[in-house]
Design a protein around this motif. Structure first.
Motif, PDB file in Angstrom:
ATOM      1  N   GLN A  43      12.459  57.080   4.109  1.00  0.00           N
ATOM      2  CA  GLN A  43      11.054  56.809   3.807  1.00  0.00           C
ATOM      3  C   GLN A  43      10.580  57.802   2.743  1.00  0.00           C
ATOM      4  O   GLN A  43      11.162  58.887   2.577  1.00  0.00           O
TER       5      GLN A  43
ATOM      6  N   ARG B 247      19.232  56.136   2.591  1.00  0.00           N
ATOM      7  CA  ARG B 247      17.948  55.453   2.429  1.00  0.00           C
ATOM      8  C   ARG B 247      16.927  56.158   3.310  1.00  0.00           C
ATOM      9  O   ARG B 247      17.202  56.414   4.493  1.00  0.00           O
TER      10      ARG B 247
ATOM     11  N   ASN C 173       4.940  51.075   6.860  1.00  0.00           N
ATOM     12  CA  ASN C 173       4.679  50.215   5.694  1.00  0.00           C
ATOM     13  C   ASN C 173       3.471  49.321   5.964  1.00  0.00           C
ATOM     14  O   ASN C 173       2.658  49.073   5.065  1.00  0.00           O
TER      15      ASN C 173
ATOM     16  N   LEU D 234      16.434  56.564   7.072  1.00  0.00           N
ATOM     17  CA  LEU D 234      16.595  55.251   7.698  1.00  0.00           C
ATOM     18  C   LEU D 234      18.058  54.858   7.856  1.00  0.00           C
ATOM     19  O   LEU D 234      18.438  54.234   8.838  1.00  0.00           O
TER      20      LEU D 234
ATOM     21  N   GLU E  14       9.947  53.513   0.376  1.00  0.00           N
ATOM     22  CA  GLU E  14      11.345  53.814   0.726  1.00  0.00           C
ATOM     23  C   GLU E  14      12.133  54.039  -0.555  1.00  0.00           C
ATOM     24  O   GLU E  14      11.808  53.451  -1.595  1.00  0.00           O
TER      25      GLU E  14
ATOM     26  N   GLU F 226      16.395  54.593  -1.937  1.00  0.00           N
ATOM     27  CA  GLU F 226      17.829  54.718  -1.651  1.00  0.00           C
ATOM     28  C   GLU F 226      18.456  55.539  -2.772  1.00  0.00           C
ATOM     29  O   GLU F 226      18.290  55.219  -3.951  1.00  0.00           O
TER      30      GLU F 226
ATOM     31  N   LYS G 209      11.506  50.722  -2.504  1.00  0.00           N
ATOM     32  CA  LYS G 209      10.585  49.699  -2.003  1.00  0.00           C
ATOM     33  C   LYS G 209       9.189  50.184  -2.334  1.00  0.00           C
ATOM     34  O   LYS G 209       8.823  51.313  -1.982  1.00  0.00           O
TER      35      LYS G 209
END
Ligand code: FAD
Length: 464
Positions: free
Chosen positions: A112, A110, A54, A102, A206, A208, A173
């Motif tokens: 990347q 979750r 990130n 992740l 990211e 989820e 994200k």
């Protein structure tokens, strides 16, 4: 814009500048459309940047903002509408180095943005016997970030709807393109701002996603002498609450005979087929249901030999836009449309008008709880005028068309931009550096979201 100044700010973030490789990475599957192929063939970025974290994405976006360099995000590049093609040159942002899962919980995963869907499922199956609710047929290649930003639904949508439905994505994200890029965690309705927005308003780093129980899905191919009977069977399967299925796709003859090269020996001349993925617990009931509908069981993966299983691709790689891909491999003049038929009678009507010019392929799905017949019909392409005529015939007969021969969000029609999305772009990408040229509402201040007409956007320098 200065690419060399931009590059100088990237530190040791991997950069590729070999023109042939950069051009390769500047392409997606736009060539499915003869119209997009003619328009976008020459489009290329100047470099490809491949961040690993990130923090590196932020470095790239800050440099892009500073130096006015256009950024086009890219996952696996399997999109069909030129969404991932850099209309204004600049840099491709390759997210495939950010591919880690992740966190896995019993009901969610979750990952990347560059995680490949099949790899995600592999890990969630091992860890909690869960799998993604639905995936595109490009499961083995596509990234979760690219699916959210460029896709819509797929295998599993028969039960779970599509990405546009609230609850289908739990959180994302995104990183903004500003002087000091920010990480924003979007949840709830806010997710819809970046879903199917082609990366025009933030880079997803990211995501989820909810999980459902994994099954060892059984592939089936069921034959029917009459395609409309095949569609009725598909619709009836979708309504059977006790039959757990992940895929139901009627394909009209001669699609299976002409284009399903490896499955051809299982299918008689003139037979239309329904492609199915069935949970093991529902196999016996499905066999009964097929017999009820006078279908012919042509293939079952649970009864196939080891040699057959090795030789034959999974059924989902005959479905969705893999049907089109298989046709294109045999006949490069073929293209396709994305349509929606409210009922089987609508399918019948369109076939009666267009006949073999439009070999029919349906994906039976669920939209807002209602069974619907999503069309991915093949088109024996002649001219753009005739294609537009075929679109008009659909619309005049009450069948919506999501035009896959357009590279802007608005003209594609899959997702209309709205004030919220535009406001979010102003916040997340104030200079308009992210995937420029894909959102008409951004480029045209007079754009009317509600005009409901087809837009022909021609303000992109490198394209015109
Ligand atoms: P890409 O093609 O790389 O990108 C898609 C879009 O998202 C582009 O606009 C890109 O700029 C943007 N983007 C990529 N990554 C990010 C990121 N991290 N942040 C922000 N923006 C980003 N689609 C379906 O929905 N269902 C199907 O069943 C289906 N079947 C297909 C079958 C075939 C044979 C082909 C060629 C395509 C199919 N597609 C389907 C389209 C496509 O494969 C999927 O939408 C896929 O999920 C795209 O993922 P990708 O990683 O290849 O994304």
């Amino acid at each position: 814009m200065s690419i060399s100044d931009f590059r100088a700010d990237l530190g040791d973030i991997p950069v590729e500048d070999h023109p042939r490789i950069v051009q390769q990475r500047s392409r997606d599957h736009y060539w499915y459309s003869p119209i997009l192929k003619a328009k976008l063939d020459h489009v290329t970025a100047e470099i490809v940047v491949s961040p690993r974290s990130n923090a590196e994405v932020k470095t790239v976006l800050a440099a892009a903002f500073r130096h006015g360099v256009a950024i086009t995000p890219r996952g696996a590049g399997t999109g069909n509408y030129g969404q991932a093609m850099p209309l204004s040159g600049g840099a491709m942002l390759n997210l495939m180095n950010m591919d880690k899962v992740l966190e896995i919980k019993p009901d969610r995963v979750r990952a990347q943005a560059g995680a490949v869907l099949e790899q995600m499922d592999h890990q969630t199956r091992e860890s909690v016997n869960g799998e993604l609710r639905f995936h595109p047929s490009t499961y083995r290649m596509a990234s979760i970030g690219g699916f959210i930003a460029g896709g819509s639904g797929g295998v599993g949508s028969i039960r779970w709807g599509g990405l546009r439905n609230i609850g289908s994505i739990l959180g994302v994200k995104v990183i903004t393109c500003e002087e000091n890029p920010r990480e924003l965690d979007l949840v709830g309705e806010d997710i819809l701002k970046v879903a199917h927005a082609y990366g025009t308003n933030g880079i997803i780093v990211e995501a989820e996603m909810p999980l459902t129980q994994a099954h060892d899905w059984v592939d089936m191919i069921v034959g029917f002498d009459d395609f409309i009977e095949a569609c009725r069977f598909g619709g009836a399967v979708a309504l059977q609450d006790g039959l757990l299925v992940k895929e139901v796709a009627p394909c009209a003859a001669p699609i299976p005979q002409d284009y399903f090269n490896r499955h051809k020996p299982y299918i008689r001349d003139g037979q239309s087929v329904v492609l199915l993925m069935v949970a093991p617990v529902a196999v016996d009931a499905m066999t009964l249901f097929v017999a009820h509908h006078k279908g012919e069981m042509l293939y079952r993966s649970d009864e196939a030999s080891a040699e057959e299983l090795k030789r034959l691709p999974p059924v989902y790689e005959l479905a969705w836009n893999h049907t089109t891909l298989r046709a294109l491999k045999v006949d490069p003049t073929i293209t396709y449309l994305q349509t929606r038929y409210p009922t089987v009678a609508h399918v019948e009507k369109i076939i009666s008008i267009l006949g073999d010019e439009l070999p029919m392929h349906i994906e039976v799905g669920r939209q807002d709880g209602v069974v619907m017949y999503g069309g991915l019909p093949l088109v024996r392409y002649t001219t753009e005028e005739r294609l537009n005529e075929i679109i008009r015939i659909h619309e005049e007969n009450g069948c919506a068309v999501f035009n896959p021969h357009r590279y802007t969000l608005e003209e594609g029609g899959m997702k209309r931009t709205d004030q919220k999305q535009l406001d979010f772009k102003r916040e997340a990408d104030p200079k308009g550096m992210l995937n420029p040229g894909k959102m008409i509402a951004w480029d045209d201040p007079n754009f009317d979201f509600n005009a409901g007409r087809v837009w022909l956007f021609d303000g992109l320098n490198p394209v015109n």
